[in-house]
Write a protein that holds these residues in place. Structure first.
Motif, PDB file in Angstrom:
ATOM      1  N   TYR A 178       6.577  12.342  -5.462  1.00 34.25           N
ATOM      2  CA  TYR A 178       7.773  11.615  -5.056  1.00 34.25           C
ATOM      3  C   TYR A 178       8.875  12.652  -4.883  1.00 34.25           C
ATOM      4  O   TYR A 178       9.433  13.160  -5.847  1.00 34.25           O
ATOM      5  CB  TYR A 178       8.160  10.571  -6.111  1.00 34.25           C
ATOM      6  CG  TYR A 178       9.267   9.667  -5.634  1.00 34.25           C
ATOM      7  CD1 TYR A 178       8.984   8.577  -4.820  1.00 34.25           C
ATOM      8  CD2 TYR A 178      10.585   9.918  -5.965  1.00 34.25           C
ATOM      9  CE1 TYR A 178       9.990   7.749  -4.363  1.00 34.25           C
ATOM     10  CE2 TYR A 178      11.600   9.098  -5.511  1.00 34.25           C
ATOM     11  CZ  TYR A 178      11.295   8.018  -4.718  1.00 34.25           C
ATOM     12  OH  TYR A 178      12.294   7.203  -4.260  1.00 34.25           O
ATOM     13  N   ASP A 179       9.167  12.996  -3.630  1.00 34.97           N
ATOM     14  CA  ASP A 179      10.086  14.089  -3.312  1.00 34.97           C
ATOM     15  C   ASP A 179      11.528  13.579  -3.281  1.00 34.97           C
ATOM     16  O   ASP A 179      12.082  13.307  -2.226  1.00 34.97           O
ATOM     17  CB  ASP A 179       9.697  14.719  -1.974  1.00 34.97           C
ATOM     18  CG  ASP A 179      10.505  15.967  -1.660  1.00 34.97           C
ATOM     19  OD1 ASP A 179      11.325  16.377  -2.502  1.00 34.97           O
ATOM     20  OD2 ASP A 179      10.315  16.521  -0.566  1.00 34.97           O
ATOM     21  N   LEU A 180      12.139  13.484  -4.452  1.00 33.86           N
ATOM     22  CA  LEU A 180      13.509  12.984  -4.560  1.00 33.86           C
ATOM     23  C   LEU A 180      14.518  13.954  -3.951  1.00 33.86           C
ATOM     24  O   LEU A 180      15.614  13.561  -3.571  1.00 33.86           O
ATOM     25  CB  LEU A 180      13.861  12.703  -6.021  1.00 33.86           C
ATOM     26  CG  LEU A 180      15.180  11.997  -6.275  1.00 33.86           C
ATOM     27  CD1 LEU A 180      15.233  10.653  -5.553  1.00 33.86           C
ATOM     28  CD2 LEU A 180      15.410  11.809  -7.760  1.00 33.86           C
ATOM     29  N   THR A 181      14.151  15.216  -3.792  1.00 30.92           N
ATOM     30  CA  THR A 181      15.075  16.172  -3.175  1.00 30.92           C
ATOM     31  C   THR A 181      15.386  15.774  -1.727  1.00 30.92           C
ATOM     32  O   THR A 181      16.434  16.139  -1.205  1.00 30.92           O
ATOM     33  CB  THR A 181      14.513  17.610  -3.188  1.00 30.92           C
ATOM     34  OG1 THR A 181      13.305  17.657  -2.424  1.00 30.92           O
ATOM     35  CG2 THR A 181      14.236  18.066  -4.611  1.00 30.92           C
ATOM     36  N   ARG A 182      14.494  15.004  -1.095  1.00 33.47           N
ATOM     37  CA  ARG A 182      14.746  14.549   0.280  1.00 33.47           C
ATOM     38  C   ARG A 182      16.007  13.688   0.359  1.00 33.47           C
ATOM     39  O   ARG A 182      16.694  13.693   1.368  1.00 33.47           O
ATOM     40  CB  ARG A 182      13.548  13.783   0.831  1.00 33.47           C
ATOM     41  CG  ARG A 182      12.358  14.674   1.118  1.00 33.47           C
ATOM     42  CD  ARG A 182      11.194  13.851   1.652  1.00 33.47           C
ATOM     43  NE  ARG A 182      11.422  13.460   3.025  1.00 33.47           N
ATOM     44  CZ  ARG A 182      10.950  14.094   4.081  1.00 33.47           C
ATOM     45  NH1 ARG A 182      10.212  15.187   3.920  1.00 33.47           N
ATOM     46  NH2 ARG A 182      11.185  13.657   5.296  1.00 33.47           N
ATOM     47  N   TYR A 183      16.291  12.925  -0.690  1.00 26.70           N
ATOM     48  CA  TYR A 183      17.508  12.098  -0.652  1.00 26.70           C
ATOM     49  C   TYR A 183      18.746  12.991  -0.558  1.00 26.70           C
ATOM     50  O   TYR A 183      19.635  12.739   0.237  1.00 26.70           O
ATOM     51  CB  TYR A 183      17.605  11.197  -1.879  1.00 26.70           C
ATOM     52  CG  TYR A 183      18.883  10.379  -1.864  1.00 26.70           C
ATOM     53  CD1 TYR A 183      19.042   9.329  -0.970  1.00 26.70           C
ATOM     54  CD2 TYR A 183      19.938  10.691  -2.706  1.00 26.70           C
ATOM     55  CE1 TYR A 183      20.221   8.603  -0.918  1.00 26.70           C
ATOM     56  CE2 TYR A 183      21.118   9.966  -2.667  1.00 26.70           C
ATOM     57  CZ  TYR A 183      21.251   8.923  -1.779  1.00 26.70           C
ATOM     58  OH  TYR A 183      22.422   8.218  -1.727  1.00 26.70           O
ATOM     59  N   PRO A 213      13.293   3.518  -3.646  1.00 28.64           N
ATOM     60  CA  PRO A 213      11.960   4.109  -3.517  1.00 28.64           C
ATOM     61  C   PRO A 213      11.229   3.543  -2.307  1.00 28.64           C
ATOM     62  O   PRO A 213      11.226   2.338  -2.065  1.00 28.64           O
ATOM     63  CB  PRO A 213      11.260   3.694  -4.819  1.00 28.64           C
ATOM     64  CG  PRO A 213      12.386   3.506  -5.783  1.00 28.64           C
ATOM     65  CD  PRO A 213      13.514   2.937  -4.976  1.00 28.64           C
ATOM     66  N   TYR A 243       8.869   6.956   2.401  1.00 32.91           N
ATOM     67  CA  TYR A 243       9.544   8.114   3.001  1.00 32.91           C
ATOM     68  C   TYR A 243       9.546   9.296   2.040  1.00 32.91           C
ATOM     69  O   TYR A 243       9.491  10.444   2.448  1.00 32.91           O
ATOM     70  CB  TYR A 243      10.978   7.741   3.383  1.00 32.91           C
ATOM     71  CG  TYR A 243      11.751   8.866   4.034  1.00 32.91           C
ATOM     72  CD1 TYR A 243      11.499   9.210   5.359  1.00 32.91           C
ATOM     73  CD2 TYR A 243      12.712   9.582   3.336  1.00 32.91           C
ATOM     74  CE1 TYR A 243      12.195  10.246   5.968  1.00 32.91           C
ATOM     75  CE2 TYR A 243      13.414  10.613   3.941  1.00 32.91           C
ATOM     76  CZ  TYR A 243      13.151  10.945   5.245  1.00 32.91           C
ATOM     77  OH  TYR A 243      13.837  11.971   5.842  1.00 32.91           O
ATOM     78  N   TYR A 244       9.610   9.012   0.755  1.00 32.27           N
ATOM     79  CA  TYR A 244       9.691  10.059  -0.266  1.00 32.27           C
ATOM     80  C   TYR A 244       8.332  10.471  -0.823  1.00 32.27           C
ATOM     81  O   TYR A 244       8.235  11.464  -1.537  1.00 32.27           O
ATOM     82  CB  TYR A 244      10.566   9.587  -1.426  1.00 32.27           C
ATOM     83  CG  TYR A 244      11.972   9.247  -1.018  1.00 32.27           C
ATOM     84  CD1 TYR A 244      12.896  10.251  -0.791  1.00 32.27           C
ATOM     85  CD2 TYR A 244      12.380   7.937  -0.849  1.00 32.27           C
ATOM     86  CE1 TYR A 244      14.192   9.956  -0.412  1.00 32.27           C
ATOM     87  CE2 TYR A 244      13.673   7.625  -0.477  1.00 32.27           C
ATOM     88  CZ  TYR A 244      14.573   8.642  -0.254  1.00 32.27           C
ATOM     89  OH  TYR A 244      15.845   8.346   0.132  1.00 32.27           O
ATOM     90  N   LYS A 285       4.819  12.102  -0.774  1.00 32.87           N
ATOM     91  CA  LYS A 285       4.182  13.153   0.022  1.00 32.87           C
ATOM     92  C   LYS A 285       2.856  13.581  -0.614  1.00 32.87           C
ATOM     93  O   LYS A 285       2.673  13.500  -1.826  1.00 32.87           O
ATOM     94  CB  LYS A 285       5.103  14.374   0.144  1.00 32.87           C
ATOM     95  CG  LYS A 285       6.455  14.045   0.762  1.00 32.87           C
ATOM     96  CD  LYS A 285       6.292  13.533   2.161  1.00 32.87           C
ATOM     97  CE  LYS A 285       7.599  13.017   2.732  1.00 32.87           C
ATOM     98  NZ  LYS A 285       7.410  12.278   3.948  1.00 32.87           N
TER      99      LYS A 285
END
Length: 192
Positions: free
Chosen positions: A55-60, A103, A106-107, A109
Motif C-alpha cells: 500500500y504505497d501511501l507516499t503516492r498521496y 484507500p 490506486y495505492y 502495488k
C-alpha cells in the motif's frame, strides 16, 4: 479517482469497501552461491519475495497533497485534464474534493522483488608465503541491487507503526521510510 459501487446500490458508501490486497507474500525464497578457484572465493546470497502487495501511501503526498512543502512526482505531469483523458493519473486539485486519500486500488502495488542481499569476493594469500599463517582479504557489498516493478523507494516494506493497537494495520504500508542501505566493506582475516 473513480470508486467502484461494490454492492451495486447506486451509491458509494462505506458498504462498498472490500479487501483488495495482502501485505503477506505467497512465498519467499533464498538462493546462495559459493565458488572458489585457486586462492579466490566468491559468495552470493539472493532473497526473493513474491505475491505481496504494497500500500504505497507516499503516492498521496506525491500525487495529491496540496501543501507546497511537498514536491510532486514526475507522473503528475501526465495527470488527467480535459485535453489529456487517456491517463491513469487522476486530475490535480488543491483541496481534494473527491477525498482521494480513501484507500483504493490506486495505492496498491505489486511488491514482488529479488535482491542481492550479500556479495563477497575474497583472496587468500598462500600459506607458504606467510610461514604457516593465513591471511584473507575481501570486499563485501550488502543490498547491491534489487529487481522489482515497484516504483517506490523500497519494496521491502516492514512494520512502521509500533503501537500495539495498530500493529497489524500497518504491515505492508509504504510511508516513505528510508530504504535498505547499500553497504560496502573491505576487510582482512588473519590467522596465526
Amino acid at each position: 479517482l473513480k470508486f467502484r459501487d461494490v454492492v451495486a446500490d447506486g451509491e458509494i458508501t462505506a458498504d462498498d469497501r472490500t479487501f483488495i490486497g495482502s501485505p503477506h507474500p505467497d512465498f519467499t525464497t533464498t538462493l546462495t552461491f559459493n565458488a572458489a578457484f585457486k586462492n579466490f572465493d566468491l559468495s552470493m546470497l539472493f532473497y526473493g519475495s513474491f505475491g505481496a502487495e504494497i500500500y504505497d501511501l507516499t503516492r498521496y503526498y506525491l500525487d495529491f497533497y496540496s501543501l507546497s512543502a511537498y514536491n510532486k512526482h514526475e507522473r503528475t505531469l501526465d495527470a488527467w485534464s480535459p485535453d489529456n483523458t487517456g491517463t491513469d493519473v487522476p486530475r490535480l486539485s488543491l483541496d481534494d474534493p473527491n477525498n482521494n486519500i480513501r484507500p483504493s486500488s490506486y495505492y496498491v502495488k505489486n511488491g514482488d522483488y529479488v535482491r542481492l542481499k550479500n556479495l563477497q569476493i575474497g583472496y587468500s594469500i598462500p600459506e607458504n608465503v606467510l610461514s604457516g599463517s593465513k591471511m584473507r582479504f575481501y570486499v563485501q557489498v550488502q543490498n547491491l541491487f534489487t529487481i522489482t516493478e515497484y516504483d517506490g523507494l523500497d519494496p521491502e516494506v516492514g512494520l512502521q507503526n509500533y503501537s500495539s493497537n495498530d500493529r497489524n494495520r500497518d504491515i505492508g504500508v509504504d510511508r516513505g521510510v528510508y530504504p535498505s542501505t547499500r553497504t560496502f566493506t573491505i576487510g582482512a582475516n588473519l590467522s596465526f
